[in-house]
Design a protein around this motif. Sequence first.
Motif, PDB file in Angstrom:
ATOM      1  N   GLU A   5     -61.712  19.135  31.876  1.00  0.00           N
ATOM      2  CA  GLU A   5     -63.088  19.050  32.364  1.00  0.00           C
ATOM      3  C   GLU A   5     -63.476  20.320  33.108  1.00  0.00           C
ATOM      4  O   GLU A   5     -64.631  20.773  33.035  1.00  0.00           O
ATOM      5  CB  GLU A   5     -63.239  17.824  33.271  1.00  0.00           C
ATOM      6  CG  GLU A   5     -63.192  16.507  32.505  1.00  0.00           C
ATOM      7  CD  GLU A   5     -63.151  15.310  33.421  1.00  0.00           C
ATOM      8  OE1 GLU A   5     -62.805  15.487  34.614  1.00  0.00           O
ATOM      9  OE2 GLU A   5     -63.447  14.194  32.954  1.00  0.00           O
ATOM     10  N   GLN A   6     -62.527  20.914  33.827  1.00  0.00           N
ATOM     11  CA  GLN A   6     -62.783  22.187  34.497  1.00  0.00           C
ATOM     12  C   GLN A   6     -63.070  23.288  33.477  1.00  0.00           C
ATOM     13  O   GLN A   6     -63.928  24.153  33.705  1.00  0.00           O
ATOM     14  CB  GLN A   6     -61.586  22.576  35.368  1.00  0.00           C
ATOM     15  CG  GLN A   6     -61.340  21.655  36.559  1.00  0.00           C
ATOM     16  CD  GLN A   6     -60.137  22.091  37.363  1.00  0.00           C
ATOM     17  OE1 GLN A   6     -59.900  23.282  37.583  1.00  0.00           O
ATOM     18  NE2 GLN A   6     -59.338  21.119  37.793  1.00  0.00           N
ATOM     19  N   PHE A  11     -66.934  26.984  30.579  1.00  0.00           N
ATOM     20  CA  PHE A  11     -66.946  27.427  29.185  1.00  0.00           C
ATOM     21  C   PHE A  11     -67.965  28.538  28.944  1.00  0.00           C
ATOM     22  O   PHE A  11     -67.666  29.539  28.277  1.00  0.00           O
ATOM     23  CB  PHE A  11     -67.250  26.225  28.279  1.00  0.00           C
ATOM     24  CG  PHE A  11     -66.987  26.476  26.825  1.00  0.00           C
ATOM     25  CD1 PHE A  11     -65.729  26.268  26.281  1.00  0.00           C
ATOM     26  CD2 PHE A  11     -67.992  26.932  25.984  1.00  0.00           C
ATOM     27  CE1 PHE A  11     -65.476  26.492  24.934  1.00  0.00           C
ATOM     28  CE2 PHE A  11     -67.749  27.171  24.638  1.00  0.00           C
ATOM     29  CZ  PHE A  11     -66.493  26.945  24.119  1.00  0.00           C
ATOM     30  N   ILE A  12     -69.179  28.388  29.455  1.00  0.00           N
ATOM     31  CA  ILE A  12     -70.264  29.326  29.184  1.00  0.00           C
ATOM     32  C   ILE A  12     -69.973  30.709  29.756  1.00  0.00           C
ATOM     33  O   ILE A  12     -70.506  31.728  29.286  1.00  0.00           O
ATOM     34  CB  ILE A  12     -71.602  28.773  29.739  1.00  0.00           C
ATOM     35  CG1 ILE A  12     -72.774  29.524  29.128  1.00  0.00           C
ATOM     36  CG2 ILE A  12     -71.623  28.829  31.254  1.00  0.00           C
ATOM     37  CD1 ILE A  12     -72.958  29.283  27.656  1.00  0.00           C
ATOM     38  N   ARG A  13     -69.105  30.784  30.764  1.00  0.00           N
ATOM     39  CA  ARG A  13     -68.801  32.070  31.413  1.00  0.00           C
ATOM     40  C   ARG A  13     -67.669  32.838  30.734  1.00  0.00           C
ATOM     41  O   ARG A  13     -67.362  33.956  31.121  1.00  0.00           O
ATOM     42  CB  ARG A  13     -68.441  31.832  32.879  1.00  0.00           C
ATOM     43  CG  ARG A  13     -69.620  31.438  33.747  1.00  0.00           C
ATOM     44  CD  ARG A  13     -69.192  31.213  35.177  1.00  0.00           C
ATOM     45  NE  ARG A  13     -68.935  29.805  35.453  1.00  0.00           N
ATOM     46  CZ  ARG A  13     -68.392  29.353  36.568  1.00  0.00           C
ATOM     47  NH1 ARG A  13     -67.994  30.196  37.491  1.00  0.00           N
ATOM     48  NH2 ARG A  13     -68.211  28.069  36.754  1.00  0.00           N
ATOM     49  N   LEU A  14     -67.041  32.226  29.747  1.00  0.00           N
ATOM     50  CA  LEU A  14     -65.908  32.858  29.068  1.00  0.00           C
ATOM     51  C   LEU A  14     -66.386  33.786  27.952  1.00  0.00           C
ATOM     52  O   LEU A  14     -67.481  33.613  27.411  1.00  0.00           O
ATOM     53  CB  LEU A  14     -64.990  31.787  28.479  1.00  0.00           C
ATOM     54  CG  LEU A  14     -64.390  30.780  29.467  1.00  0.00           C
ATOM     55  CD1 LEU A  14     -63.646  29.677  28.720  1.00  0.00           C
ATOM     56  CD2 LEU A  14     -63.454  31.471  30.463  1.00  0.00           C
ATOM     57  N   SER A  15     -65.544  34.744  27.602  1.00  0.00           N
ATOM     58  CA  SER A  15     -65.855  35.626  26.475  1.00  0.00           C
ATOM     59  C   SER A  15     -65.709  34.852  25.165  1.00  0.00           C
ATOM     60  O   SER A  15     -65.194  33.736  25.147  1.00  0.00           O
ATOM     61  CB  SER A  15     -64.914  36.837  26.471  1.00  0.00           C
ATOM     62  OG  SER A  15     -63.596  36.413  26.156  1.00  0.00           O
ATOM     63  N   ARG A  16     -66.142  35.447  24.061  1.00  0.00           N
ATOM     64  CA  ARG A  16     -66.085  34.752  22.773  1.00  0.00           C
ATOM     65  C   ARG A  16     -64.651  34.360  22.407  1.00  0.00           C
ATOM     66  O   ARG A  16     -64.395  33.225  21.997  1.00  0.00           O
ATOM     67  CB  ARG A  16     -66.677  35.634  21.679  1.00  0.00           C
ATOM     68  CG  ARG A  16     -66.688  34.961  20.312  1.00  0.00           C
ATOM     69  CD  ARG A  16     -67.322  35.848  19.258  1.00  0.00           C
ATOM     70  NE  ARG A  16     -68.721  36.099  19.567  1.00  0.00           N
ATOM     71  CZ  ARG A  16     -69.516  36.861  18.813  1.00  0.00           C
ATOM     72  NH1 ARG A  16     -69.025  37.466  17.723  1.00  0.00           N
ATOM     73  NH2 ARG A  16     -70.773  37.050  19.142  1.00  0.00           N
ATOM     74  N   GLY A  17     -63.719  35.301  22.576  1.00  0.00           N
ATOM     75  CA  GLY A  17     -62.321  35.003  22.264  1.00  0.00           C
ATOM     76  C   GLY A  17     -61.746  33.941  23.181  1.00  0.00           C
ATOM     77  O   GLY A  17     -61.003  33.060  22.744  1.00  0.00           O
ATOM     78  N   ALA A  22     -60.306  28.154  24.835  1.00  0.00           N
ATOM     79  CA  ALA A  22     -60.745  27.011  25.630  1.00  0.00           C
ATOM     80  C   ALA A  22     -60.962  25.781  24.753  1.00  0.00           C
ATOM     81  O   ALA A  22     -60.494  24.684  25.080  1.00  0.00           O
ATOM     82  CB  ALA A  22     -62.038  27.359  26.371  1.00  0.00           C
ATOM     83  N   GLN A  23     -61.673  25.958  23.627  1.00  0.00           N
ATOM     84  CA  GLN A  23     -61.950  24.820  22.743  1.00  0.00           C
ATOM     85  C   GLN A  23     -60.665  24.269  22.143  1.00  0.00           C
ATOM     86  O   GLN A  23     -60.494  23.046  22.025  1.00  0.00           O
ATOM     87  CB  GLN A  23     -62.907  25.253  21.626  1.00  0.00           C
ATOM     88  CG  GLN A  23     -63.460  24.078  20.821  1.00  0.00           C
ATOM     89  CD  GLN A  23     -64.257  23.123  21.688  1.00  0.00           C
ATOM     90  OE1 GLN A  23     -65.210  23.523  22.354  1.00  0.00           O
ATOM     91  NE2 GLN A  23     -63.867  21.847  21.695  1.00  0.00           N
ATOM     92  N   CYS A  55     -56.254  32.356  30.619  1.00  0.00           N
ATOM     93  CA  CYS A  55     -55.579  31.764  31.784  1.00  0.00           C
ATOM     94  C   CYS A  55     -56.076  32.406  33.077  1.00  0.00           C
ATOM     95  O   CYS A  55     -56.363  31.708  34.063  1.00  0.00           O
ATOM     96  CB  CYS A  55     -54.069  31.931  31.661  1.00  0.00           C
ATOM     97  SG  CYS A  55     -53.339  31.076  30.245  1.00  0.00           S
ATOM     98  N   TYR A  56     -56.197  33.729  33.067  1.00  0.00           N
ATOM     99  CA  TYR A  56     -56.682  34.438  34.254  1.00  0.00           C
ATOM    100  C   TYR A  56     -58.133  34.050  34.560  1.00  0.00           C
ATOM    101  O   TYR A  56     -58.523  33.903  35.731  1.00  0.00           O
ATOM    102  CB  TYR A  56     -56.584  35.947  34.056  1.00  0.00           C
ATOM    103  CG  TYR A  56     -55.165  36.476  33.947  1.00  0.00           C
ATOM    104  CD1 TYR A  56     -54.093  35.778  34.512  1.00  0.00           C
ATOM    105  CD2 TYR A  56     -54.885  37.659  33.267  1.00  0.00           C
ATOM    106  CE1 TYR A  56     -52.793  36.259  34.415  1.00  0.00           C
ATOM    107  CE2 TYR A  56     -53.589  38.153  33.167  1.00  0.00           C
ATOM    108  CZ  TYR A  56     -52.543  37.445  33.740  1.00  0.00           C
ATOM    109  OH  TYR A  56     -51.259  37.912  33.640  1.00  0.00           O
ATOM    110  N   ALA A  57     -58.945  33.906  33.499  1.00  0.00           N
ATOM    111  CA  ALA A  57     -60.343  33.525  33.690  1.00  0.00           C
ATOM    112  C   ALA A  57     -60.474  32.142  34.313  1.00  0.00           C
ATOM    113  O   ALA A  57     -61.463  31.843  34.998  1.00  0.00           O
ATOM    114  CB  ALA A  57     -61.081  33.562  32.353  1.00  0.00           C
ATOM    115  N   MET A  58     -59.443  31.306  34.085  1.00  0.00           N
ATOM    116  CA  MET A  58     -59.411  29.966  34.673  1.00  0.00           C
ATOM    117  C   MET A  58     -58.698  29.977  36.025  1.00  0.00           C
ATOM    118  O   MET A  58     -58.353  28.919  36.560  1.00  0.00           O
ATOM    119  CB  MET A  58     -58.711  28.995  33.715  1.00  0.00           C
ATOM    120  CG  MET A  58     -59.489  28.702  32.438  1.00  0.00           C
ATOM    121  SD  MET A  58     -61.128  27.993  32.727  1.00  0.00           S
ATOM    122  CE  MET A  58     -60.718  26.522  33.644  1.00  0.00           C
TER     123      MET A  58
END
Length: 284
Positions: A5-6, A11-17, A22-23, A55-58
């Motif tokens: 859920e986090q 999700f919207i803030r992540l890059s395309r890759g 994430a998905q 992982c770093y983005a999260m």
Amino acid sequence: MSFCEQIKKRFIRLSRGQRKVAQFTIDNPNVIATHIASDVGKLIGVSESTVIRFCYAMELSGFSELQEKIRADLMGQEEKVEQSHPLISKRNVNLLNEVMNRDVASILNTINIINEEQFDRAIKLLHESECLYVLGLRQSSPSANFLTCTLSNYRRKVKQIQPLVENIVQQINSMEENALLFVIALEHKADDVLTITKMAKNRKAKVVVITHSCISSIRDNADVLLTVGSQKSALAETITAAHSLIHALVEGMVAQNKKQYTNFQKVNEQLGSNSLYTEKSLYI
């Protein structure tokens, strides 16, 4: 809030890759929990570094912490799984399609989460073992019987352990060194099976396990752990996936020495036919 859920919130803030990672994480948590970062990247079609950057983005320290978060999610889902079949409470005019499509979905999910190296090792152990014991308690017992009967068509020394406590202890204690114990444990609670696998390891037996969860406590005693179904699958669907996996394992074993196994099968069938003929003659 679960970690998946986090992921959805960010999700919207992540890059395309990173969104691909994430998905995939949301859709296939079992794969994340059981595979290394490089393998995950190959399955998604991105580089290992993209997986790590996700992982770093999260705000995680790396892929190991991602696995910890996902395993915690999976454990939480297990506690919420309802034992009742989801179709019992509603009428469905397309019942046949509904049930069989969910069986197919369970098998397809199993294909995605099976580790090929573990699968190949299980085949090798089936082929090389001198004596093979099969264990399945409660609702896993029919699957154990299916495996026992299928293997007995191709090889000698296949024994299904009987569920009575005294029989289990006696059979495990008489197990030959380097024997193979093949365990099917599809229920959510398997403390007794965990104890039996520990006993088998003390006898220096190899242990192959088919289970419903990649985070099952049995994994610490297993030389090979194969996961079937999904966290949302009903037990009946998990059993269907387990039988399909068993079929694939037996086919793989036979392929190791097709002539040897087919010759044994022919002799076995001939003996069965002669026995049936003798039984009939008694009543003539």
